[in-house]
Design a protein around this motif. Structure first.
Motif, PDB file in Angstrom:
ATOM      1  N   HIS A 117       0.851  -1.184   0.000  1.00  0.00           N
ATOM      2  CA  HIS A 117       0.000   0.000   0.000  1.00  0.00           C
ATOM      3  C   HIS A 117       0.891   1.239   0.000  1.00  0.00           C
ATOM      4  O   HIS A 117       1.710   1.437   0.893  1.00  0.00           O
ATOM      5  N   LEU A 118       0.741   2.047  -1.022  1.00  0.00           N
ATOM      6  CA  LEU A 118       1.508   3.284  -1.155  1.00  0.00           C
ATOM      7  C   LEU A 118       0.660   4.461  -0.715  1.00  0.00           C
ATOM      8  O   LEU A 118      -0.493   4.605  -1.129  1.00  0.00           O
ATOM      9  N   ARG A 119       1.237   5.312   0.128  1.00  0.00           N
ATOM     10  CA  ARG A 119       0.549   6.531   0.583  1.00  0.00           C
ATOM     11  C   ARG A 119       1.489   7.705   0.385  1.00  0.00           C
ATOM     12  O   ARG A 119       2.639   7.674   0.837  1.00  0.00           O
ATOM     13  N   VAL A 150      -3.640  13.828  -0.526  1.00  0.00           N
ATOM     14  CA  VAL A 150      -3.209  12.462  -0.222  1.00  0.00           C
ATOM     15  C   VAL A 150      -3.493  11.588  -1.434  1.00  0.00           C
ATOM     16  O   VAL A 150      -4.611  11.566  -1.944  1.00  0.00           O
ATOM     17  N   VAL A 151      -2.456  10.897  -1.886  1.00  0.00           N
ATOM     18  CA  VAL A 151      -2.580   9.970  -3.008  1.00  0.00           C
ATOM     19  C   VAL A 151      -2.260   8.566  -2.497  1.00  0.00           C
ATOM     20  O   VAL A 151      -1.253   8.367  -1.809  1.00  0.00           O
ATOM     21  N   GLU A 152      -3.119   7.614  -2.837  1.00  0.00           N
ATOM     22  CA  GLU A 152      -2.915   6.242  -2.385  1.00  0.00           C
ATOM     23  C   GLU A 152      -3.059   5.284  -3.562  1.00  0.00           C
ATOM     24  O   GLU A 152      -3.754   5.568  -4.534  1.00  0.00           O
ATOM     25  N   ALA A 153      -2.391   4.139  -3.439  1.00  0.00           N
ATOM     26  CA  ALA A 153      -2.472   3.136  -4.503  1.00  0.00           C
ATOM     27  C   ALA A 153      -1.942   1.817  -3.974  1.00  0.00           C
ATOM     28  O   ALA A 153      -1.237   1.766  -2.957  1.00  0.00           O
ATOM     29  N   SER A 170       5.137   6.662   2.010  1.00  0.00           N
ATOM     30  CA  SER A 170       5.187   5.494   2.887  1.00  0.00           C
ATOM     31  C   SER A 170       4.675   4.261   2.163  1.00  0.00           C
ATOM     32  O   SER A 170       3.783   4.336   1.315  1.00  0.00           O
ATOM     33  N   THR A 177       0.760  17.230  -6.859  1.00  0.00           N
ATOM     34  CA  THR A 177      -0.223  16.165  -7.019  1.00  0.00           C
ATOM     35  C   THR A 177      -0.365  15.681  -8.451  1.00  0.00           C
ATOM     36  O   THR A 177      -0.359  14.470  -8.718  1.00  0.00           O
ATOM     37  N   THR A 197       3.469   0.190   3.073  1.00  0.00           N
ATOM     38  CA  THR A 197       3.142  -0.807   4.079  1.00  0.00           C
ATOM     39  C   THR A 197       2.666  -2.078   3.398  1.00  0.00           C
ATOM     40  O   THR A 197       2.090  -2.035   2.302  1.00  0.00           O
ATOM     41  N   THR A 240      -7.225  12.143  -2.779  1.00  0.00           N
ATOM     42  CA  THR A 240      -8.137  12.930  -1.953  1.00  0.00           C
ATOM     43  C   THR A 240      -7.501  14.304  -1.780  1.00  0.00           C
ATOM     44  O   THR A 240      -6.439  14.428  -1.179  1.00  0.00           O
TER      45      THR A 240
END
Length: 306
Positions: A3-5, A43-46, A72, A13, A74, A32
């Motif tokens: 999980h990339l944050r 915040v970008v997640e993938a 980050s 962005t 995880t 988001t």
């Protein structure tokens, strides 16, 4: 999958989204906007395939995201997604070969810090080893090997040598250079107390059975330490941490230290010297093999030059 944050300022962005969209190892890209408070931003997640993670981190670092925000990664324990599975298949390389350099540096760095917990584990393992020798108990000696935290600093020395990380080498060297003398000294005091109350008879060291291997140095001492060092580093760099238990119980580091303490109290200086030689051979062999393993895997391990 990982999980990339990414927490980044608004002007980063669009660039972050563009590079993530272009990577074959990215799934479930989410943004988001205007939710980050300190620092303000998005915040970008993938979900990212492990084999793509190092390349993604390099690109995000080049953008300067880490200077003002956060990157980050995880682990994801459970992920049910056909699209994520398709991304993993499409990503170049193999997850088993993928190594995230910063993760490796962080892992070995955390395991090589000289602190109270590290010292406590090393002292306890050395005491266990001494008891195992006196009881001629192979099980107790194996337990001492498992408890010992010394592989962390040895792996850190290898990572520092290959990655040219002086601070990491310094912390690992300090952990070993202080940890072992403290552990041996405490074991010497414990052995002296045991002798005083009649629990330790120095003549017992002349009639060791299964525990005699802890101070007998021979060709197999070198071979085992080299194989264990290679296996340990391969486990760290291939996300196969379960194999580390086998490494811990195959090398004679802590048992040799525990025996050296007993031999010193008994006044058996020849055996004490042999035990210290056994300790030095194993520590050196593990580190050398770990360095060689990293060099052989350098195309998967070393980060690219920026």
């Amino acid at each position: 999958m990982l999980h990339l944050r990414v927490v980044c300022s608004a002007h980063h962005t669009d660039a972050v989204l563009a590079l993530l969209r272009a990577d074959l190892g990215i799934a479930h890209l989410v943004v988001t906007r205007e939710v980050a408070v300190q620092p303000p931003g998005d915040v970008v997640e993938a979900a990212v395939a492990r084999e793509s993670a190092e390349h993604v981190l390099d690109q995000l670092t080049d953008l300067g995201v880490a200077r003002t925000g956060e990157i980050s990664l995880t682990g994801i324990d459970t992920l049910e997604s056909e699209t994520a599975e398709a991304v993993e298949r499409a990503a170049p390389g193999d997850a088993a070969d993928a190594v995230i350099w910063e993760e490796l540096v962080t892992t070995t760095g955390e395991e090589s810090r000289l602190n109270g917990v590290f010292l406590a584990f090393l002292v306890l393992s050395c005491l266990l080893a001494a008891v195992g020798v006196l009881a001629d108990s192979a099980i107790t000696l194996v337990g001492a090997m498992v408890v010992s935290p010394d592989f962390g600093p040895l792996a850190a020395l290898a990572v520092a040598a290959v990655g040219k990380r002086r601070s990491l080498a310094g912390s690992a060297g300090l952990a070993l250079g202080v940890g072992y003398p403290v552990a041996i000294l405490v074991t010497v005091l414990g052995a002296a107390l045991a002798r005083l109350v009649g629990l330790f008879d120095p003549t017992e060291l002349d009639h060791l059975g299964r525990a005699a291997f802890v101070y007998h140095v021979g060709p197999y001492s070198v071979i085992i330490s080299l194989l264990a060092g290679a296996a340990g580093m391969l486990a760290l760099t291939s996300d196969k941490s379960g194999a580390l238990i086998g490494v811990f119980i195959s090398v004679t580091t802590v048992p040799a230290a525990g025996f050296a303490a007993l031999a010193a109290v008994a006044g058996h200086w020849t055996q004490c010297g042999e035990a210290f030689l056994q300790l030095a051979v194993n520590l050196s062999g593990i580190t050398l093999a770990a360095v060689l393993t990293l060099f052989l895997r350098r195309e998967h391990v070393l980060p690219r030059a920026h």
